[in-house]
Design a protein around this motif. Structure first.
Motif, mmCIF file in Angstrom:
data_model
loop_
_atom_site.group_PDB
_atom_site.id
_atom_site.type_symbol
_atom_site.label_atom_id
_atom_site.label_comp_id
_atom_site.label_asym_id
_atom_site.label_seq_id
_atom_site.Cartn_x
_atom_site.Cartn_y
_atom_site.Cartn_z
ATOM 1 N N ASN A 282 -20.291 21.585 93.586
ATOM 2 C CA ASN A 282 -19.378 20.452 94.131
ATOM 3 C C ASN A 282 -18.321 20.226 93.259
ATOM 4 O O ASN A 282 -18.244 19.986 92.019
ATOM 5 N N HIS B 289 -18.804 24.573 100.096
ATOM 6 C CA HIS B 289 -19.261 24.568 98.537
ATOM 7 C C HIS B 289 -20.419 23.935 98.279
ATOM 8 O O HIS B 289 -21.273 24.259 97.835
ATOM 9 N N TRP C 282 -14.389 11.466 97.071
ATOM 10 C CA TRP C 282 -14.560 11.332 98.429
ATOM 11 C C TRP C 282 -14.331 9.624 98.965
ATOM 12 O O TRP C 282 -13.852 9.525 100.056
ATOM 13 N N ARG D 11 -13.999 23.572 104.124
ATOM 14 C CA ARG D 11 -14.277 24.221 102.859
ATOM 15 C C ARG D 11 -15.158 23.801 101.662
ATOM 16 O O ARG D 11 -16.262 24.149 101.074
ATOM 17 N N ALA D 12 -15.038 22.304 101.705
ATOM 18 C CA ALA D 12 -15.892 21.291 100.788
ATOM 19 C C ALA D 12 -17.285 21.609 101.307
ATOM 20 O O ALA D 12 -18.421 21.625 100.446
ATOM 21 N N ARG D 13 -17.785 21.522 102.687
ATOM 22 C CA ARG D 13 -18.882 21.853 103.130
ATOM 23 C C ARG D 13 -19.504 22.974 102.669
ATOM 24 O O ARG D 13 -20.852 23.047 102.204
ATOM 25 N N TYR E 264 -9.868 21.265 104.980
ATOM 26 C CA TYR E 264 -10.419 21.146 103.454
ATOM 27 C C TYR E 264 -11.543 20.474 103.517
ATOM 28 O O TYR E 264 -12.733 21.003 102.626
ATOM 29 N N ARG F 201 -15.460 18.275 93.569
ATOM 30 C CA ARG F 201 -15.097 16.899 93.522
ATOM 31 C C ARG F 201 -16.273 15.903 93.320
ATOM 32 O O ARG F 201 -17.128 15.995 93.552
ATOM 33 N N TYR G 122 -20.601 13.268 101.940
ATOM 34 C CA TYR G 122 -20.212 13.991 100.676
ATOM 35 C C TYR G 122 -20.519 12.944 99.408
ATOM 36 O O TYR G 122 -20.907 13.533 98.511
ATOM 37 N N CYS H 74 -23.035 14.093 96.532
ATOM 38 C CA CYS H 74 -22.463 14.079 95.165
ATOM 39 C C CYS H 74 -23.715 13.477 94.238
ATOM 40 O O CYS H 74 -23.862 13.786 93.135
#
Ligand code: HEM
Length: 155
Positions: A123, A117, A130, A113-115, A110, A125, A34, A38
């Motif tokens: 993105n 997104h 991270w 869920r971020a994956r 969590y 966050r 992650y 970013c």
């Protein structure tokens, strides 16, 4: 069946620990991806490669090893309950372990869920987040492993 659990306690403990190693490795590696994600340009080559790596890591390693950890953990609970009585579930070291387990499940969810997104090109966050949270699962693991190996507060 319960007798089988009791007789194969050490084998189940070993398999439980192996599954934990794979689960932890995945939980520690995914946020590293992650961090790179970013900095990737949406729709670019790196973005596409990271999406594949993240999906394979989560579906191929993290999810299955979590399920195997849980299955052997539950087998150990059944075996332990029969060997030393169910009160062990309420001892401080085991409550600490179970709180750690709850945290790891929540963190796993969590990250999953971020994956999603990232896959959708969103993105939520910054890279800093991270980097800062990357070691949380390892901190939880230290507390959990010391709790089960020392059985502190046992009575
Ligand atoms: C997923 C849910 C989990 C359940 C239900 C579970 C349950 C258990 C149980 C009942 C034992 C036997 C305790 C004993 O009497 O010695 C055990 C052993 C162990 N667990 Fe888990 N566990 C889970 C996840 C984890 C995780 C995430 C870690 C590490 C981060 C972990 C590390 C260990 C270790 C190292 C042992 C061996 C302790 C020893 O033999 O001294 N477990 N687990």
């Amino acid at each position: 069946m319960i007798l089988w659990f009791v007789a194969h306690y050490d084998l189940m403990r070993g398999l439980h620990i192996l599954a934990v190693i794979a689960w932890m490795a995945g939980l520690l590696y995914l946020p590293r991806l992650y961090v790179y994600h970013c900095g990737a340009i949406a729709g670019g080559e790196l973005d596409a490669i990271l999406k594949i790596m993240e999906r394979r890591l989560l579906r191929g390693i993290i999810n299955p090893s979590m399920i195997i950890t849980l299955i052997f953990g539950l087998c150990l609970i059944v075996a332990d309950g029969n060997i030393r009585g169910w009160a062990f579930l309420l001892q401080p070291w085991m409550i600490t372990k179970l709180v750690g387990v709850a945290f790891l499940f929540a963190w796993h969810g969590y990250l999953a869920r971020a994956r999603k997104h990232f896959e959708d090109g969103i993105n939520i966050r910054p890279e800093k987040f991270w980097r800062a949270t990357n070691e949380l699962p390892f901190l939880a693991a230290i507390i959990m492993v010391i709790a089960v190996t020392t059985e502190f507060g046992r009575h």
